[in-house]
Design a protein around this motif. Structure first.
Motif, PDB file in Angstrom:
ATOM      1  N   ASP A  18     -11.931  -6.683  -5.324  1.00  0.00           N
ATOM      2  CA  ASP A  18     -12.561  -7.415  -4.213  1.00  0.00           C
ATOM      3  C   ASP A  18     -11.630  -8.549  -3.814  1.00  0.00           C
ATOM      4  OD1 ASP A  18     -14.154  -8.793  -2.432  1.00  0.00           O
ATOM      5  OD2 ASP A  18     -15.501  -9.602  -3.956  1.00  0.00           O
ATOM      6  N   THR A  72     -12.595  -3.600  -1.761  1.00  0.00           N
ATOM      7  CA  THR A  72     -13.499  -4.212  -0.783  1.00  0.00           C
ATOM      8  C   THR A  72     -13.045  -5.626  -0.480  1.00  0.00           C
ATOM      9  OG1 THR A  72     -15.838  -4.556  -0.264  1.00  0.00           O
ATOM     10  CG2 THR A  72     -15.117  -5.205  -2.459  1.00  0.00           C
ATOM     11  N   GLY A  73     -13.806  -6.317   0.362  1.00  0.00           N
ATOM     12  CA  GLY A  73     -13.551  -7.722   0.665  1.00  0.00           C
ATOM     13  C   GLY A  73     -12.885  -7.940   2.012  1.00  0.00           C
ATOM     14  N   GLU A  90     -18.153  -4.457   2.009  1.00  0.00           N
ATOM     15  CA  GLU A  90     -18.594  -5.358   0.945  1.00  0.00           C
ATOM     16  C   GLU A  90     -20.110  -5.342   0.727  1.00  0.00           C
ATOM     17  OE1 GLU A  90     -18.055 -10.097  -0.215  1.00  0.00           O
ATOM     18  OE2 GLU A  90     -17.097  -9.270   1.574  1.00  0.00           O
ATOM     19  N   ALA A 259     -17.076  -6.684  -6.607  1.00  0.00           N
ATOM     20  CA  ALA A 259     -16.061  -5.891  -7.310  1.00  0.00           C
ATOM     21  C   ALA A 259     -16.720  -4.880  -8.234  1.00  0.00           C
ATOM     22  CB  ALA A 259     -15.125  -6.817  -8.092  1.00  0.00           C
ATOM     23  N   THR A 262     -18.106  -2.128  -6.186  1.00  0.00           N
ATOM     24  CA  THR A 262     -17.003  -1.277  -5.729  1.00  0.00           C
ATOM     25  C   THR A 262     -16.572  -0.323  -6.832  1.00  0.00           C
ATOM     26  OG1 THR A 262     -16.252  -3.035  -4.243  1.00  0.00           O
ATOM     27  CG2 THR A 262     -14.671  -1.327  -4.781  1.00  0.00           C
TER      28      THR A 262
END
Length: 495
Positions: A18, A72-73, A90, A259, A262
């Motif tokens: 993330d 992600t992020g 996210e 995170a 994910t």
């Protein structure tokens, strides 16, 4: 490297990365969803280097491990493209993590470095409210307010534990918050009370700005770095929302939640090992920024030298205070973030100057500047008049028995007029505001003030420099000789 052996696939872990606006988070989980490695670290905009460092640490702990990966992020899209893996939104990742760890959740409140989210869960449906264009009420806002009290976010949390009074403080933007906080500091408000008030302002901003009247009820989960590390911030939310111990959900790894979500979402993805992933990151692929670019400020050192030579012609004339004899005039500007002291002679030449951060106590800083001035001032000098302006005008005028208080815009015009009698436009960029002053027929005709946002002001520059691990002076040097300038594709996040 691809792995197809069924026995090997049984040992395959899942990894989630993330990349937030200020931090990078990496999580590895086993096939039961247990976290076997995690890291939370500020990246100072060096995303690639930070991720490589974290993966290197993970490799040492889990040598020979293989895993499936998703990213992600807000800063994860470019990284995912660079290493050729799948990106997951996210909010989806967070929702997947909540479904596994806290399925009873009705509302999720997440605060990040520069954004905030509220996610409503109802009958299998999900509704997201996000503050994505302003950093007011987020981690960066908390950092900025902490620096105003000469501490950090953790110090702010410790101070808030001993509060007694909550003051109303705006958090829509740093300019509003500082406008509320500075007079309280000047009036001697306790830092403990100010710290708790700052956290309450974040709560108010989140609820009013994101919920927009929609009730936050049922089981509420708190996510993100600020809410994970700052217990007193969580306490302000719990009290304001009237939550109970049962309806308050604080996951063990709430700072790693996206995170983690994910990681558990990465099933059926390509299987990698650390060497393969690190080779991709260390390769030629760069993190592509989806923004347009402008020409550099200065194409060469020679061009910069010409600029400097032209601007250096306009300098305030100085004279040594130690050798001066006669009348002098004192001016103090107690600004939102800095205090300035100037002593001028009868001919207008500058005898002494002082510029310093307020350090949360403008009176003490002003006294420091004056003491330094008096140490240099010979007996033959007489201060005939004194004047103060700025945010701390009232405090310093009373405390130091100054002769006059002056409106800041008029003080600007008087100074500009002294050097350029024909001046017709003045631009002033301060710590938390920006002014354009128009002069017509020798009087101030119009004043335009950026008072609704601190974006582009001194506090913004300082906070942005800090996020890149620079001080302001070094940040300016790097900017001057950058090979190109970015045209931001979205609204600058105000602080």
């Amino acid at each position: 490297m691809q792995y197809h052996n069924p026995e090997e696939l049984k040992m395959t872990y899942r990894m989630g990365i993330d990349i937030g606006s200020t931090t990078a988070k990496v999580v590895l989980v086993d096939d039961r969803g247990n976290i076997i490695f995690s890291c939370y670290r500020r990246h100072f905009s060096e995303i690639k280097k930070t991720v490589i460092d974290i993966l290197g640490e993970a490799k040492k702990e889990l040598s020979g491990a293989v895993f499936r990966l998703m990213i992600t992020g807000s800063g994860g899209v470019a990284l995912a493209k660079a290493v050729g893996v799948t990106f997951i939104q996210e909010v989806v990742a967070t929702a997947n993590a909540i479904e596994v760890t806290a399925p009873q959740t009705n509302v999720a409140i997440e605060l990040g470095g520069e954004d905030a989210k509220i996610i409503y869960f109802s009958d299998g449906n999900m509704e997201q409210r996000m503050n994505g264009v302003c950093a007011g009420g987020t981690g960066s806002f908390i950092d900025q307010m902490a620096s105003l009290l000469q501490t950090d976010a953790e110090g702010l949390n410790e101070l808030a534990k001993a509060y007694h009074v909550i003051y109303p403080i705006a958090s829509r933007c740093g300019v509003f918050a500082k406008t509320d906080i500075q007079p309280l500091i000047n009036e001697g408000a306790k830092k403990e009370d100010l710290a708790a008030s700052i956290f309450q302002a974040v709560v108010n901003q989140t609820i009013a700005g994101l919920a927009c009247g929609k009730p936050i009820r049922g089981h509420v989960v708190f996510l993100g770095g600020p809410l994970h590390f700052l217990s007193e911030l969580r306490a302000r939310f719990v009290e304001t929302l009237k939550l109970t111990e049962e309806t308050t959900i604080i996951p063990k790894n709430s700072h790693l939640f996206a995170a983690y979500g994910t990681a558990i979402s990465s099933k059926d993805r390509e299987v990698l090992d650390f060497d393969t992933l690190l080779n991709r990151l260390n390769g030629e692929s760069a993190l592509v920024s989806e923004v347009s670019r402008m020409e550099p400020l200065f194409a060469s050192q020679e061009e910069y030298n010409q600029f400097s030579e032209r601007h250096n012609k306009n300098k305030v004339k100085r004279k040594s205070l130690r050798t001066y004899c006669g009348d002098a005039f004192l001016g103090i500007d107690a600004g939102s973030t800095t205090t300035k002291v100037a002593l001028v002679g009868e001919d207008g030449k500058l005898l002494y100057s002082f510029y310093s951060s307020n350090e949360g106590s403008p009176l003490a800083v002003a006294a420091k500047g004056l003491n330094e001035m008096y140490e240099q001032m010979p007996p033959e000098v007489t201060i005939r008049n004194s004047c103060v302006t700025g945010y701390g005008e009232g405090l310093l005028k009373e405390a130091l028995h100054m002769d006059m208080g002056y409106i800041e815009t008029v003080a600007h015009y008087k100074a500009a007029q002294f050097f350029r009698p024909d001046v017709d436009f003045i631009l002033d960029i301060g710590g938390q505001d920006m002014k354009c002053i128009r002069i017509k027929d020798g009087v101030i005709d119009n004043v335009l003030l950026n008072e609704a946002c601190s974006s582009g002001c001194g506090s913004f520059i300082e906070t942005f420099a800090k996020s890149l691990n620079y001080d302001v002076a070094d940040f300016a040097k790097v900017a001057l000789f950058a090979k190109s300038r970015l045209i931001w594709a979205r609204v600058v996040r105000c602080l």
